[in-house]
Design a protein around this motif. Sequence first.
Motif, PDB file in Angstrom:
ATOM      1  N   LEU A 108      12.423  -9.857-154.188  1.00  0.00           N
ATOM      2  CA  LEU A 108      11.487 -10.979-154.146  1.00  0.00           C
ATOM      3  C   LEU A 108      11.724 -11.713-152.838  1.00  0.00           C
ATOM      4  CD1 LEU A 108      11.829 -12.251-157.828  1.00  0.00           C
ATOM      5  CD2 LEU A 108       9.858 -11.069-156.834  1.00  0.00           C
ATOM      6  N   ILE A 109      10.701 -11.734-151.965  1.00  0.00           N
ATOM      7  CA  ILE A 109      10.893 -12.150-150.592  1.00  0.00           C
ATOM      8  C   ILE A 109      10.020 -13.352-150.235  1.00  0.00           C
ATOM      9  CG2 ILE A 109       9.110 -10.542-149.731  1.00  0.00           C
ATOM     10  CD1 ILE A 109      10.913 -10.026-147.294  1.00  0.00           C
ATOM     11  N   HIS A 110      10.494 -14.118-149.270  1.00  0.00           N
ATOM     12  CA  HIS A 110       9.698 -15.246-148.777  1.00  0.00           C
ATOM     13  C   HIS A 110       8.634 -14.747-147.810  1.00  0.00           C
ATOM     14  CE1 HIS A 110       8.776 -19.398-148.051  1.00  0.00           C
ATOM     15  NE2 HIS A 110       8.893 -19.238-146.738  1.00  0.00           N
ATOM     16  N   SER A 111       7.571 -15.518-147.688  1.00  0.00           N
ATOM     17  CA  SER A 111       6.486 -15.240-146.764  1.00  0.00           C
ATOM     18  C   SER A 111       5.911 -16.571-146.311  1.00  0.00           C
ATOM     19  CB  SER A 111       5.408 -14.388-147.457  1.00  0.00           C
ATOM     20  OG  SER A 111       4.226 -14.331-146.694  1.00  0.00           O
ATOM     21  N   ALA A 112       5.198 -16.562-145.187  1.00  0.00           N
ATOM     22  CA  ALA A 112       4.646 -17.807-144.648  1.00  0.00           C
ATOM     23  C   ALA A 112       3.727 -18.511-145.645  1.00  0.00           C
ATOM     24  CB  ALA A 112       3.892 -17.518-143.347  1.00  0.00           C
ATOM     25  N   LYS A 113       3.066 -17.734-146.508  1.00  0.00           N
ATOM     26  CA  LYS A 113       2.121 -18.320-147.455  1.00  0.00           C
ATOM     27  C   LYS A 113       2.707 -18.522-148.853  1.00  0.00           C
ATOM     28  CE  LYS A 113      -1.819 -16.554-144.858  1.00  0.00           C
ATOM     29  NZ  LYS A 113      -3.014 -15.673-144.837  1.00  0.00           N
ATOM     30  N   VAL A 114       4.016 -18.382-148.953  1.00  0.00           N
ATOM     31  CA  VAL A 114       4.708 -18.706-150.202  1.00  0.00           C
ATOM     32  C   VAL A 114       5.147 -20.166-150.147  1.00  0.00           C
ATOM     33  CG1 VAL A 114       6.798 -18.308-151.571  1.00  0.00           C
ATOM     34  CG2 VAL A 114       5.501 -16.360-150.670  1.00  0.00           C
ATOM     35  N   GLU A 115       4.749 -20.955-151.128  1.00  0.00           N
ATOM     36  CA  GLU A 115       5.161 -22.355-151.178  1.00  0.00           C
ATOM     37  C   GLU A 115       6.681 -22.450-151.309  1.00  0.00           C
ATOM     38  OE1 GLU A 115       3.371 -25.041-150.911  1.00  0.00           O
ATOM     39  OE2 GLU A 115       1.341 -24.204-150.959  1.00  0.00           O
ATOM     40  N   LYS A 116       7.295 -23.282-150.466  1.00  0.00           N
ATOM     41  CA  LYS A 116       8.758 -23.414-150.507  1.00  0.00           C
ATOM     42  C   LYS A 116       9.241 -23.925-151.859  1.00  0.00           C
ATOM     43  CE  LYS A 116       9.420 -24.013-145.533  1.00  0.00           C
ATOM     44  NZ  LYS A 116       9.936 -24.881-144.443  1.00  0.00           N
ATOM     45  N   SER A 117       8.383 -24.681-152.526  1.00  0.00           N
ATOM     46  CA  SER A 117       8.773 -25.223-153.832  1.00  0.00           C
ATOM     47  C   SER A 117       9.003 -24.123-154.874  1.00  0.00           C
ATOM     48  CB  SER A 117       7.709 -26.195-154.341  1.00  0.00           C
ATOM     49  OG  SER A 117       6.456 -25.538-154.509  1.00  0.00           O
ATOM     50  N   TYR A 118       8.380 -22.960-154.671  1.00  0.00           N
ATOM     51  CA  TYR A 118       8.561 -21.867-155.629  1.00  0.00           C
ATOM     52  C   TYR A 118      10.025 -21.471-155.745  1.00  0.00           C
ATOM     53  CZ  TYR A 118       3.467 -20.991-155.294  1.00  0.00           C
ATOM     54  OH  TYR A 118       2.094 -21.099-155.315  1.00  0.00           O
ATOM     55  N   TRP A 119      10.751 -21.591-154.637  1.00  0.00           N
ATOM     56  CA  TRP A 119      12.156 -21.169-154.627  1.00  0.00           C
ATOM     57  C   TRP A 119      13.054 -22.113-155.420  1.00  0.00           C
ATOM     58  CZ3 TRP A 119      13.622 -16.475-153.043  1.00  0.00           C
ATOM     59  CH2 TRP A 119      12.726 -15.759-152.242  1.00  0.00           C
ATOM     60  N   GLN A 120      12.522 -23.262-155.784  1.00  0.00           N
ATOM     61  CA  GLN A 120      13.292 -24.220-156.587  1.00  0.00           C
ATOM     62  C   GLN A 120      12.965 -24.108-158.074  1.00  0.00           C
ATOM     63  OE1 GLN A 120      15.540 -25.758-154.736  1.00  0.00           O
ATOM     64  NE2 GLN A 120      14.570 -24.796-152.952  1.00  0.00           N
ATOM     65  N   SER A 121      12.096 -23.181-158.442  1.00  0.00           N
ATOM     66  CA  SER A 121      11.654 -23.079-159.830  1.00  0.00           C
ATOM     67  C   SER A 121      12.780 -22.602-160.752  1.00  0.00           C
ATOM     68  CB  SER A 121      10.481 -22.097-159.932  1.00  0.00           C
ATOM     69  OG  SER A 121      10.192 -21.807-161.284  1.00  0.00           O
ATOM     70  N   PRO A 122      12.864 -23.169-161.956  1.00  0.00           N
ATOM     71  CA  PRO A 122      13.840 -22.683-162.937  1.00  0.00           C
ATOM     72  C   PRO A 122      13.638 -21.210-163.300  1.00  0.00           C
ATOM     73  CG  PRO A 122      12.898 -24.787-163.624  1.00  0.00           C
ATOM     74  CD  PRO A 122      12.108 -24.334-162.436  1.00  0.00           C
ATOM     75  N   VAL A 123      12.431 -20.694-163.063  1.00  0.00           N
ATOM     76  CA  VAL A 123      12.159 -19.286-163.368  1.00  0.00           C
ATOM     77  C   VAL A 123      13.066 -18.368-162.553  1.00  0.00           C
ATOM     78  CG1 VAL A 123      10.395 -17.475-163.341  1.00  0.00           C
ATOM     79  CG2 VAL A 123       9.776 -19.799-163.981  1.00  0.00           C
ATOM     80  N   LEU A 124      13.543 -18.847-161.394  1.00  0.00           N
ATOM     81  CA  LEU A 124      14.393 -18.025-160.544  1.00  0.00           C
ATOM     82  C   LEU A 124      15.868 -18.068-160.933  1.00  0.00           C
ATOM     83  CD1 LEU A 124      12.973 -18.422-156.930  1.00  0.00           C
ATOM     84  CD2 LEU A 124      12.613 -16.591-158.572  1.00  0.00           C
ATOM     85  N   GLN A 125      16.195 -18.827-161.961  1.00  0.00           N
ATOM     86  CA  GLN A 125      17.559 -18.784-162.466  1.00  0.00           C
ATOM     87  C   GLN A 125      17.843 -17.392-163.016  1.00  0.00           C
ATOM     88  OE1 GLN A 125      19.836 -21.351-162.228  1.00  0.00           O
ATOM     89  NE2 GLN A 125      18.230 -22.341-161.000  1.00  0.00           N
ATOM     90  N   THR A 126      19.065 -16.947-162.824  1.00  0.00           N
ATOM     91  CA  THR A 126      19.438 -15.581-163.233  1.00  0.00           C
ATOM     92  C   THR A 126      19.087 -15.312-164.684  1.00  0.00           C
ATOM     93  OG1 THR A 126      21.234 -15.460-161.609  1.00  0.00           O
ATOM     94  CG2 THR A 126      21.370 -13.982-163.504  1.00  0.00           C
ATOM     95  N   GLU A 127      19.410 -16.238-165.562  1.00  0.00           N
ATOM     96  CA  GLU A 127      19.152 -16.047-166.988  1.00  0.00           C
ATOM     97  C   GLU A 127      17.661 -15.876-167.273  1.00  0.00           C
ATOM     98  OE1 GLU A 127      19.812 -18.438-171.210  1.00  0.00           O
ATOM     99  OE2 GLU A 127      21.033 -18.939-169.457  1.00  0.00           O
ATOM    100  N   SER A 128      16.820 -16.649-166.573  1.00  0.00           N
ATOM    101  CA  SER A 128      15.378 -16.566-166.786  1.00  0.00           C
ATOM    102  C   SER A 128      14.829 -15.228-166.309  1.00  0.00           C
ATOM    103  CB  SER A 128      14.677 -17.710-166.049  1.00  0.00           C
ATOM    104  OG  SER A 128      13.275 -17.615-166.180  1.00  0.00           O
ATOM    105  N   ILE A 129      15.240 -14.787-165.124  1.00  0.00           N
ATOM    106  CA  ILE A 129      14.765 -13.500-164.618  1.00  0.00           C
ATOM    107  C   ILE A 129      15.225 -12.374-165.519  1.00  0.00           C
ATOM    108  CG2 ILE A 129      15.019 -11.831-162.740  1.00  0.00           C
ATOM    109  CD1 ILE A 129      14.911 -14.090-160.770  1.00  0.00           C
ATOM    110  N   GLN A 130      16.487 -12.400-165.928  1.00  0.00           N
ATOM    111  CA  GLN A 130      17.011 -11.348-166.795  1.00  0.00           C
ATOM    112  C   GLN A 130      16.239 -11.284-168.110  1.00  0.00           C
ATOM    113  OE1 GLN A 130      18.921  -9.548-164.442  1.00  0.00           O
ATOM    114  NE2 GLN A 130      20.357  -9.232-166.097  1.00  0.00           N
ATOM    115  N   GLN A 131      15.834 -12.438-168.623  1.00  0.00           N
ATOM    116  CA  GLN A 131      15.081 -12.477-169.873  1.00  0.00           C
ATOM    117  C   GLN A 131      13.719 -11.824-169.703  1.00  0.00           C
ATOM    118  OE1 GLN A 131      16.168 -13.436-172.924  1.00  0.00           O
ATOM    119  NE2 GLN A 131      14.200 -12.654-173.659  1.00  0.00           N
ATOM    120  N   CYS A 132      13.046 -12.106-168.586  1.00  0.00           N
ATOM    121  CA  CYS A 132      11.744 -11.479-168.327  1.00  0.00           C
ATOM    122  C   CYS A 132      11.877  -9.964-168.218  1.00  0.00           C
ATOM    123  CB  CYS A 132      11.144 -12.033-167.037  1.00  0.00           C
ATOM    124  SG  CYS A 132      10.661 -13.765-167.105  1.00  0.00           S
TER     125      CYS A 132
END
Length: 239
Positions: A108-132
């Motif tokens: 999962l990579i950053h790009s110029a058109k990716v909102e920086k706020s996305y990287w602060q989302s709780p969805v990116l916590q290890t436990e959340s990603i593993q659950q998905c």
Amino acid sequence: MNIILLDPKNTLGDGLYGLSSRQQTHVSKVIKAQQGDVLRVGMLNGKIGEGVYEPPSEDRVGYIHSLNLSSPPPEPLPMVLVMALPRPNMLKRTLQNITAMGVKDLYLIHSAKVEKSYWQSPVLQTESIQQCLLEGLEQAKDTVMPNWTLIPRFRPFVEDQLPAILKDKVGLLAHPYLAKRCPIDIQQPCVLALGPEGGWNEFEVSKWHEAGMKSVHLGDRILKVETVVPVLLSRLYPA
């Protein structure tokens, strides 16, 4: 949930494997299993088979025992997927979809058109990603957890890491402009890069091309990430 995935860490000893609260709810309310019923189970990162169910009691969670695991999990896709980080509510569905379809290597990579706020989302916590990812495995009757990596900086990844990842693979960049029609049933390992909403910018496209990636498109329609992922994967590697 088409398989009960047992985690070796949840052993109760003596060949007994405890169920999580989510699994117990599914077994009780959806499957409506009774004591002694034989259920389809798999060991996380292991084989698939059957096990006997015992419901929870006052002093013990529900568990599975008498395992008979003899079947291998489905074959993975020979693909490395590099995906610009989607918006959080879309990321959950996309993670489930790509896991169900057999992707085992994800960046999962950053790009110029990716909102920086996305990287602060709780969805990116290890436990959340593993659950998905776990829910994707359960859907597809798979057991092998994908490897995933967060890449918050675009250029170092494309310049320093991508060449090694691309070795002996076809490099495909999902980009609708100045691109060739996406091939069908390529029968080769590949690296597939998917952009954000709004697409890759010119600089990013040039860096992908410098690394050896070739732009491909699906036609005149521009699809959302959660739609284009299953379309591209099923086109490149039809079942």
